[in-house]
Design a protein around this motif. Structure first.
Motif, mmCIF file in Angstrom:
data_model
loop_
_atom_site.group_PDB
_atom_site.id
_atom_site.type_symbol
_atom_site.label_atom_id
_atom_site.label_comp_id
_atom_site.label_asym_id
_atom_site.label_seq_id
_atom_site.Cartn_x
_atom_site.Cartn_y
_atom_site.Cartn_z
ATOM 1 N N ILE A 105 0.721 -1.154 -0.275
ATOM 2 C CA ILE A 105 0.080 0.007 0.184
ATOM 3 C C ILE A 105 0.839 1.423 -0.041
ATOM 4 N N ILE A 106 2.396 1.088 -0.037
ATOM 5 C CA ILE A 106 2.941 2.374 0.105
ATOM 6 C C ILE A 106 2.650 2.897 -1.400
ATOM 7 N N GLY A 123 4.355 5.034 4.515
ATOM 8 C CA GLY A 123 4.820 3.919 5.161
ATOM 9 C C GLY A 123 3.774 3.438 6.056
ATOM 10 N N VAL A 124 4.198 2.391 7.087
ATOM 11 C CA VAL A 124 3.296 2.052 8.121
ATOM 12 C C VAL A 124 4.272 1.981 9.108
ATOM 13 N N ASN A 125 3.682 2.622 10.462
ATOM 14 C CA ASN A 125 4.104 2.583 11.825
ATOM 15 C C ASN A 125 3.387 1.340 12.226
ATOM 16 N N GLU A 126 4.374 0.256 12.550
ATOM 17 C CA GLU A 126 3.970 -1.025 13.241
ATOM 18 C C GLU A 126 4.264 -0.866 14.815
ATOM 19 N N ASN A 127 3.570 0.230 15.325
ATOM 20 C CA ASN A 127 3.445 0.265 16.787
ATOM 21 C C ASN A 127 2.611 -0.896 17.442
ATOM 22 N N PRO A 128 3.412 -1.425 18.385
ATOM 23 C CA PRO A 128 2.579 -2.654 19.073
ATOM 24 C C PRO A 128 1.224 -2.322 19.570
ATOM 25 N N GLN A 130 -1.121 -0.350 18.129
ATOM 26 C CA GLN A 130 -2.067 -0.160 16.810
ATOM 27 C C GLN A 130 -1.225 0.398 15.609
ATOM 28 N N ALA A 131 -1.170 -0.640 14.522
ATOM 29 C CA ALA A 131 -0.586 0.069 13.427
ATOM 30 C C ALA A 131 -1.259 1.289 12.757
ATOM 31 N N LEU A 132 -0.426 2.110 12.322
ATOM 32 C CA LEU A 132 -0.666 3.220 11.849
ATOM 33 C C LEU A 132 -0.523 3.466 10.153
ATOM 34 N N PHE A 133 -1.396 3.955 9.372
ATOM 35 C CA PHE A 133 -0.814 4.515 8.198
ATOM 36 C C PHE A 133 -0.096 5.833 8.492
ATOM 37 N N GLU A 134 1.133 5.980 7.815
ATOM 38 C CA GLU A 134 1.962 7.142 7.626
ATOM 39 C C GLU A 134 1.441 8.032 6.349
ATOM 40 N N ILE A 135 0.807 9.236 6.380
ATOM 41 C CA ILE A 135 0.075 9.756 5.186
ATOM 42 C C ILE A 135 1.103 11.079 5.143
ATOM 43 N N ASP A 136 1.617 11.313 3.863
ATOM 44 C CA ASP A 136 2.177 12.575 3.485
ATOM 45 C C ASP A 136 0.982 13.677 2.955
ATOM 46 N N HIS A 137 0.791 14.643 3.780
ATOM 47 C CA HIS A 137 -0.192 15.584 3.305
ATOM 48 C C HIS A 137 0.173 16.856 3.081
ATOM 49 N N SER A 138 0.689 17.119 1.763
ATOM 50 C CA SER A 138 1.825 18.427 1.407
ATOM 51 C C SER A 138 2.478 18.575 2.456
ATOM 52 N N GLY A 139 3.535 17.479 2.743
ATOM 53 C CA GLY A 139 4.626 17.899 3.738
ATOM 54 C C GLY A 139 4.342 17.595 5.005
ATOM 55 N N THR A 140 3.105 17.385 5.425
ATOM 56 C CA THR A 140 2.628 17.166 6.886
ATOM 57 C C THR A 140 2.428 15.730 7.220
ATOM 58 N N PRO A 145 -5.176 5.127 12.370
ATOM 59 C CA PRO A 145 -5.104 3.701 12.693
ATOM 60 C C PRO A 145 -5.261 2.910 11.250
ATOM 61 N N ILE A 146 -4.860 1.592 11.298
ATOM 62 C CA ILE A 146 -5.040 0.542 10.481
ATOM 63 C C ILE A 146 -6.215 -0.113 11.314
ATOM 64 N N ASN A 147 -7.486 0.028 11.160
ATOM 65 C CA ASN A 147 -8.535 -0.506 11.820
ATOM 66 C C ASN A 147 -9.679 -1.010 10.609
ATOM 67 N N ASP A 148 -10.077 -2.090 10.735
ATOM 68 C CA ASP A 148 -11.310 -2.459 9.964
ATOM 69 C C ASP A 148 -12.578 -1.625 10.183
ATOM 70 N N ASP A 149 -12.727 -0.957 11.210
ATOM 71 C CA ASP A 149 -13.825 0.002 11.626
ATOM 72 C C ASP A 149 -13.662 1.276 10.906
ATOM 73 N N LEU A 150 -12.203 1.552 10.417
ATOM 74 C CA LEU A 150 -12.252 2.952 9.748
ATOM 75 C C LEU A 150 -11.771 2.693 8.355
ATOM 76 N N ILE A 151 -11.722 1.649 7.741
ATOM 77 C CA ILE A 151 -11.305 1.544 6.332
ATOM 78 C C ILE A 151 -12.742 1.102 5.558
ATOM 79 N N SER A 152 -13.235 1.795 4.746
ATOM 80 C CA SER A 152 -14.424 1.442 4.257
ATOM 81 C C SER A 152 -14.040 0.585 2.941
ATOM 82 N N THR A 153 -12.882 0.991 2.054
ATOM 83 C CA THR A 153 -12.831 0.177 0.857
ATOM 84 C C THR A 153 -11.300 0.272 0.563
#
Length: 177
Positions: A105-106, A123-128, A130-140, A145-153
């Motif tokens: 997914i990178i 990238g993906v932060n594999e924090n014990p 909760q794994a997290l999407f690391e997303i670049d939003h215009s330099g920020t 969180p990578i969570n089935d409840d948050l991911i729609s598709t």
């Protein structure tokens, strides 16, 4: 074979017998999927060395009991202790359409239901906790969180992930007060 062409399978965590068998702790939800392997790559001094498997069995749910060819003594097995093991990416088990491996997914674009386009996954932060999407939003950097409840598709064809984040989560990063 390089690490970039492989995925991390697990770590050799101990010896099993005086005949050179080792225990491999598999970093996967379904270690039984790896009981038919013929070989693995073992990391030595930042190099991947192929080891051929003589026999292999599942041991206590998340461990594989392995007898490698030419590893015949306790001392031979001791040399493998704490070594990381890898397999070629081509040997990753196939996933359902809505599932993904982190390396896949990178570069995907993340869209939030309320916010719109959030940015590109770097990238993906594999924090014990909760794994997290690391997303670049215009330099920020935005962390979601990578969570089935948050991911729609998950749209692999268009390289997009659609999420429905809690209100204000993305704004914490983008518009901090």
């Amino acid at each position: 074979m390089t690490k970039e062409e492989c995925f991390y399978l697990g770590t050799i965590v101990g010896k099993f017998s005086f005949k050179g068998e080792v225990l491999l702790k598999v970093d996967a939800d379904t270690p039984e999927e790896y009981t038919e392997m013929e070989s693995v790559y073992v990391e030595f001094n930042d190099n991947l060395v192929p080891f051929f498997i003589e026999r292999l069995s599942l041991h206590k749910s998340s461990l594989l009991r392995i007898k490698f060819e030419e590893v015949d003594t306790e001392d031979d097995a001791e040399d493998l202790f704490k070594a990381k093991t890898y397999l070629p990416l081509s040997e990753l088990p196939q996933l359902n359409e809505d599932q993904f491996y982190y390396h896949e997914i990178i570069g995907f674009t993340v869209h939030d239901k309320a916010f719109g386009e959030v940015g590109t996954i770097t990238g993906v932060n594999e924090n014990p906790a909760q794994a997290l999407f690391e997303i670049d939003h215009s330099g920020t950097e935005v962390l979601i969180p990578i969570n089935d409840d948050l991911i729609s598709t998950v749209d692999k064809v268009n390289r997009e992930i659609h999420v429905a984040c809690p209100e204000g989560l993305i704004e914490l990063y983008v518009n901090p007060s």
